[in-house]
Design an enzyme around this catalytic site. Structure first.
Site, PDB file in Angstrom:
ATOM      1  N   ARG A 215     -10.794  46.853 -57.128  1.00 28.01           N
ATOM      2  CA  ARG A 215     -10.677  46.924 -55.656  1.00 28.01           C
ATOM      3  C   ARG A 215     -11.909  46.423 -54.913  1.00 28.01           C
ATOM      4  NH1 ARG A 215      -8.244  52.092 -56.677  1.00 28.01           N
ATOM      5  NH2 ARG A 215      -5.999  51.780 -56.817  1.00 28.01           N
TER       6      ARG A 215
ATOM      7  N   LYS B 172     -14.246  33.982 -46.794  1.00 24.18           N
ATOM      8  CA  LYS B 172     -12.884  33.585 -47.180  1.00 24.18           C
ATOM      9  C   LYS B 172     -12.904  33.274 -48.674  1.00 24.18           C
ATOM     10  CE  LYS B 172     -10.866  31.634 -42.993  1.00 24.18           C
ATOM     11  NZ  LYS B 172     -10.351  30.417 -42.363  1.00 24.18           N
TER      12      LYS B 172
ATOM     13  N   GLU C 179     -16.923  18.253 -43.409  1.00 20.84           N
ATOM     14  CA  GLU C 179     -16.985  19.605 -42.822  1.00 20.84           C
ATOM     15  C   GLU C 179     -18.164  19.717 -41.848  1.00 20.84           C
ATOM     16  OE1 GLU C 179     -14.565  21.748 -43.217  1.00 20.84           O
ATOM     17  OE2 GLU C 179     -13.896  21.899 -45.303  1.00 20.84           O
TER      18      GLU C 179
ATOM     19  N   LYS D 219     -21.662  28.672 -38.263  1.00 26.71           N
ATOM     20  CA  LYS D 219     -20.646  29.443 -38.982  1.00 26.71           C
ATOM     21  C   LYS D 219     -20.950  30.940 -38.894  1.00 26.71           C
ATOM     22  CE  LYS D 219     -17.404  29.731 -42.523  1.00 26.71           C
ATOM     23  NZ  LYS D 219     -16.712  29.142 -43.651  1.00 26.71           N
TER      24      LYS D 219
ATOM     25  N   GLU E 257     -10.401  35.835 -38.267  1.00 26.87           N
ATOM     26  CA  GLU E 257      -9.711  34.683 -37.668  1.00 26.87           C
ATOM     27  C   GLU E 257      -8.542  35.072 -36.769  1.00 26.87           C
ATOM     28  OE1 GLU E 257      -9.486  31.080 -40.147  1.00 26.87           O
ATOM     29  OE2 GLU E 257      -7.582  30.658 -39.198  1.00 26.87           O
TER      30      GLU E 257
ATOM     31  N   ARG F  11     -12.471  31.692 -34.753  1.00 26.60           N
ATOM     32  CA  ARG F  11     -12.681  31.174 -36.118  1.00 26.60           C
ATOM     33  C   ARG F  11     -11.664  30.088 -36.494  1.00 26.60           C
ATOM     34  NH1 ARG F  11     -14.418  34.344 -41.718  1.00 26.60           N
ATOM     35  NH2 ARG F  11     -14.519  32.428 -42.956  1.00 26.60           N
TER      36      ARG F  11
ATOM     37  N   ASN G 250     -10.937  25.228 -38.488  1.00 33.76           N
ATOM     38  CA  ASN G 250      -9.893  24.533 -39.249  1.00 33.76           C
ATOM     39  C   ASN G 250      -9.548  23.173 -38.652  1.00 33.76           C
ATOM     40  OD1 ASN G 250      -9.412  26.575 -41.189  1.00 33.76           O
ATOM     41  ND2 ASN G 250      -8.454  27.783 -39.594  1.00 33.76           N
TER      42      ASN G 250
ATOM     43  N   HIS H 128      -7.732  20.617 -40.751  1.00 33.99           N
ATOM     44  CA  HIS H 128      -7.252  21.267 -41.979  1.00 33.99           C
ATOM     45  C   HIS H 128      -5.728  21.402 -42.027  1.00 33.99           C
ATOM     46  CE1 HIS H 128     -11.487  22.013 -42.370  1.00 33.99           C
ATOM     47  NE2 HIS H 128     -11.344  22.644 -43.512  1.00 33.99           N
TER      48      HIS H 128
ATOM     49  N   HIS I 216      -4.777  20.019 -45.363  1.00 29.42           N
ATOM     50  CA  HIS I 216      -4.202  20.857 -46.430  1.00 29.42           C
ATOM     51  C   HIS I 216      -2.853  20.305 -46.874  1.00 29.42           C
ATOM     52  CE1 HIS I 216      -6.667  24.775 -45.545  1.00 29.42           C
ATOM     53  NE2 HIS I 216      -7.355  23.862 -46.171  1.00 29.42           N
TER      54      HIS I 216
ATOM     55  N   HIS J  14     -11.245  17.717 -51.281  1.00 29.98           N
ATOM     56  CA  HIS J  14     -10.914  18.516 -50.101  1.00 29.98           C
ATOM     57  C   HIS J  14     -11.519  17.896 -48.836  1.00 29.98           C
ATOM     58  CE1 HIS J  14     -10.227  21.998 -47.550  1.00 29.98           C
ATOM     59  NE2 HIS J  14     -11.503  21.990 -47.241  1.00 29.98           N
TER      60      HIS J  14
HETATM   61  P1  NAD Z   1     -15.919  21.565 -55.883  1.00 33.24           P
HETATM   62  O1  NAD Z   1     -16.232  22.975 -55.944  1.00 33.24           O
HETATM   63  O2  NAD Z   1     -14.758  21.048 -56.670  1.00 33.24           O
HETATM   64  O3  NAD Z   1     -17.218  20.741 -56.298  1.00 33.24           O
HETATM   65  C1  NAD Z   1     -17.169  19.341 -56.302  1.00 33.24           C
HETATM   66  C2  NAD Z   1     -17.623  18.755 -57.648  1.00 33.24           C
HETATM   67  O4  NAD Z   1     -19.053  18.790 -57.727  1.00 33.24           O
HETATM   68  C3  NAD Z   1     -17.128  19.505 -58.871  1.00 33.24           C
HETATM   69  O5  NAD Z   1     -16.839  18.583 -59.884  1.00 33.24           O
HETATM   70  C4  NAD Z   1     -18.332  20.348 -59.261  1.00 33.24           C
HETATM   71  O6  NAD Z   1     -18.339  20.723 -60.617  1.00 33.24           O
HETATM   72  C5  NAD Z   1     -19.464  19.423 -58.937  1.00 33.24           C
HETATM   73  N1  NAD Z   1     -20.756  20.004 -58.650  1.00 33.24           N
HETATM   74  C6  NAD Z   1     -21.002  21.144 -57.970  1.00 33.24           C
HETATM   75  N2  NAD Z   1     -22.314  21.265 -57.740  1.00 33.24           N
HETATM   76  C7  NAD Z   1     -22.901  20.201 -58.307  1.00 33.24           C
HETATM   77  C8  NAD Z   1     -24.246  19.752 -58.375  1.00 33.24           C
HETATM   78  N3  NAD Z   1     -25.246  20.386 -57.752  1.00 33.24           N
HETATM   79  N4  NAD Z   1     -24.508  18.619 -59.068  1.00 33.24           N
HETATM   80  C9  NAD Z   1     -23.494  17.904 -59.646  1.00 33.24           C
HETATM   81  N5  NAD Z   1     -22.207  18.254 -59.579  1.00 33.24           N
HETATM   82  C10 NAD Z   1     -21.921  19.397 -58.902  1.00 33.24           C
HETATM   83  O7  NAD Z   1     -15.657  21.066 -54.382  1.00 33.24           O
HETATM   84  P2  NAD Z   1     -16.312  21.496 -52.998  1.00 33.24           P
HETATM   85  O8  NAD Z   1     -16.163  20.327 -52.136  1.00 33.24           O
HETATM   86  O9  NAD Z   1     -17.639  22.127 -53.177  1.00 33.24           O
HETATM   87  O10 NAD Z   1     -15.336  22.664 -52.487  1.00 33.24           O
HETATM   88  C11 NAD Z   1     -13.998  22.405 -52.135  1.00 33.24           C
HETATM   89  C12 NAD Z   1     -13.264  23.728 -52.135  1.00 33.24           C
HETATM   90  O11 NAD Z   1     -13.832  24.582 -51.159  1.00 33.24           O
HETATM   91  C13 NAD Z   1     -11.792  23.593 -51.799  1.00 33.24           C
HETATM   92  O12 NAD Z   1     -11.030  24.326 -52.718  1.00 33.24           O
HETATM   93  C14 NAD Z   1     -11.677  24.223 -50.413  1.00 33.24           C
HETATM   94  O13 NAD Z   1     -10.440  24.793 -50.182  1.00 33.24           O
HETATM   95  C15 NAD Z   1     -12.786  25.227 -50.452  1.00 33.24           C
HETATM   96  N6  NAD Z   1     -13.292  25.623 -49.124  1.00 33.24           N
HETATM   97  C16 NAD Z   1     -13.389  26.949 -48.863  1.00 33.24           C
HETATM   98  C17 NAD Z   1     -13.906  27.371 -47.660  1.00 33.24           C
HETATM   99  C18 NAD Z   1     -14.086  28.839 -47.389  1.00 33.24           C
HETATM  100  O14 NAD Z   1     -14.410  29.192 -46.258  1.00 33.24           O
HETATM  101  N7  NAD Z   1     -13.916  29.700 -48.385  1.00 33.24           N
HETATM  102  C19 NAD Z   1     -14.322  26.434 -46.693  1.00 33.24           C
HETATM  103  C20 NAD Z   1     -14.215  25.083 -47.003  1.00 33.24           C
HETATM  104  C21 NAD Z   1     -13.690  24.680 -48.227  1.00 33.24           C
HETATM  105  N1  GLY Z   2     -13.714  27.051 -43.435  1.00 29.11           N
HETATM  106  C1  GLY Z   2     -13.023  27.748 -42.427  1.00 29.11           C
HETATM  107  C2  GLY Z   2     -13.440  29.167 -42.274  1.00 29.11           C
HETATM  108  O1  GLY Z   2     -14.277  29.653 -42.996  1.00 29.11           O
HETATM  109  O2  GLY Z   2     -12.945  29.847 -41.435  1.00 29.11           O
END
Ligand code: NAD
Ligand code: GLY
Length: 382
Positions: free
Chosen positions: A136, A158, A200, A242, A252, A256, A260, A263, A267, A280
């Site tokens: 939990r 998130k 972003e 942020k 949100e 917030r 998006n 997005h 998405h 992404h």
């Molecule tokens: P990712 O996590 O897939 O990382 C991109 C690539 O870079 C991967 O292959 C990873 O292994 C590699 N990598 C990571 N750090 C590295 C480094 N320092 N050196 C070399 N390689 C490295 O992609 P991302 O763009 O970081 O994240 C995208 C994800 O984030 C999506 O799933 C999206 O939905 C999510 N997201 C979430 C939020 C949130 O608020 N929670 C906001 C925006 C995006």
């Molecule tokens: N990336 C959108 C949010 O965190 O609300």
């Protein structure tokens, strides 16, 4: 928001690094975002957030060989184990989360355990969801290693995974107790990933900071080349923005949603193309251009403004702006109707009233939306 700068010195007063501290203000759940270089050497930053329990690193097969050893050193006596996930958006699903639960159960980890998310947004979202749900809810620390994760996903709580029919459809809000942003790790990030993260970053300028958008437009080349000063400024602006938005609207129900921008379209593109096909951030870039196009067709921004948005994304930051041709209007509509912002089947879009001013609206005529979905390269012109 409280902010501060701390200079860290070794005995003998040699400068090791300077650390910026930004706070996400959420009453008793407030937490710091530390931004600086060489932070893996600063045990004192993280130790107050590890409590008395054991710490488990959640990372992936790409990041582990690069930064897991430094993270183990950082965790010191708290370090207990590391779970190395396969790399890629296509593994951001419940089976991967279940594999984490299995390892935690097998190791008899209790509620005092900390999960340390070491990686990009995919690792952060998966580890965050595991931390939100295991027994939990247990403690979570985010150590983001992509630009996208440093400016966005590691902050704000998130967490979650994808469903085959919709991006980030299963998840929970679960704030970390600390976010540690070491900008040096970006040195190993492929340039395509740097640019994806910048989509972003551009979003923050477009929704609420026109001056920041001007600055990004003017300095694109140095930013893509990871100029340390520019990077540190950019990360600070994004995290401050942020942090303020999350403090005002954690779950949100209002402002917030502006985060998006791009997005709703993005998405849908990401889901329709198959997770892991486009990055992404690349789908967000396409989605922002579509949002600008729709804003223009509604008469809210001039064609020259929509064109500037496209030009900055496509030319200054060499991000893709045209979605793959194979996605039908029906597919878009079905995927966008299940977007988390949709209400009673009505799609809600984040659109632009100007550069630096965004609003959420469901008031879009189907024929106007159709024009944007089928525009391809023929962006809004009057
Ligand atoms: P990712 O996590 O897939 O990382 C991109 C690539 O870079 C991967 O292959 C990873 O292994 C590699 N990598 C990571 N750090 C590295 C480094 N320092 N050196 C070399 N390689 C490295 O992609 P991302 O763009 O970081 O994240 C995208 C994800 O984030 C999506 O799933 C999206 O939905 C999510 N997201 C979430 C939020 C949130 O608020 N929670 C906001 C925006 C995006
Ligand atoms: N990336 C959108 C949010 O965190 O609300």
């Amino acid at each position: 928001m409280r902010t501060g700068e701390q200079i860290i010195c070794k005995p003998g007063n040699d400068l090791i690094s300077s650390v910026q501290t930004l706070m996400v203000e959420l009453s008793e759940r407030s937490y710091p975002i530390y931004v600086g270089e060489n932070l893996f050497a600063q045990k004192e930053l993280l130790s107050p957030f590890l409590g008395e329990g054991r710490a488990v690193i959640i990372t992936n097969e790409t990041v582990a060989p690069l930064y897991a050893e430094q993270t183990r050193q950082l965790l010191g006596a708290h370090y207990a184990d590391q779970i190395v996930l396969p790399d890629g958006e296509q593994y951001k699903h419940m089976e991967t989360v279940a594999s984490i639960y299995d390892r935690l159960m097998h190791g008899k980890y209790d509620r005092k355990t900390t999960l340390v998310a070491l990686g990009g947004g995919v690792v952060g979202d998966i580890a965050g969801f595991a931390a939100a749900t295991y027994q939990r809810g247990i403690n979570l620390v985010q150590i983001p290693t992509t630009l996208l994760a440093q400016v966005d996903s590691s902050v704000g709580g998130k967490t979650g995974v994808n469903h085959p029919k919709g991006k980030n459809m299963i998840g929970a809000f679960h704030q970390p107790s600390c976010v540690l942003i070491d900008t040096q790790v970006l040195g190993s990030l492929p340039v395509r990933e740097v640019k994806a993260g910048l989509a972003e970053v551009l979003k923050y300028g477009l929704i609420m900071n026109a001056g920041f958008f001007d600055w990004l437009e003017a300095n694109a080349d140095s930013i893509i080349a990871l100029s340390p000063d520019m990077l540190s400024h950019l990360i600070k602006v994004c995290c401050e923005t942020k942090a303020k938005v999350v403090a005002a609207d954690e779950r949100e129900s209002g402002i917030r949603a502006l985060l998006n921008l791009g997005h709703t379209f993005g998405h849908a593109i990401e889901t329709a193309s198959g997770y892991g096909t486009l990055l992404h951030g690349e789908t967000v870039a396409m989605g922002i251009v579509m949002a600008a196009d729709l804003s223009c067709r509604l008469g809210w921004i001039a064609p020259a403004v929509a064109d500037r948005v496209r030009r900055v994304i496509e030319q200054n930051f060499s991000l893709p702006t045209i979605p793959p041709a194979g996605i039908s209007v029906n597919q878009y509509q079905e995927l966008m109707a299940s977007d988390k912002k949709a209400e009673q089947g009505r799609i809600r879009f984040v659109l632009l009233k100007a550069i630096g001013k965004a609003v959420v609206t469901a008031d879009v005529a189907p024929e106007t939306l159709y024009q944007t979905l089928t525009a391809g390269k023929q962006l809004c012109r009057f």
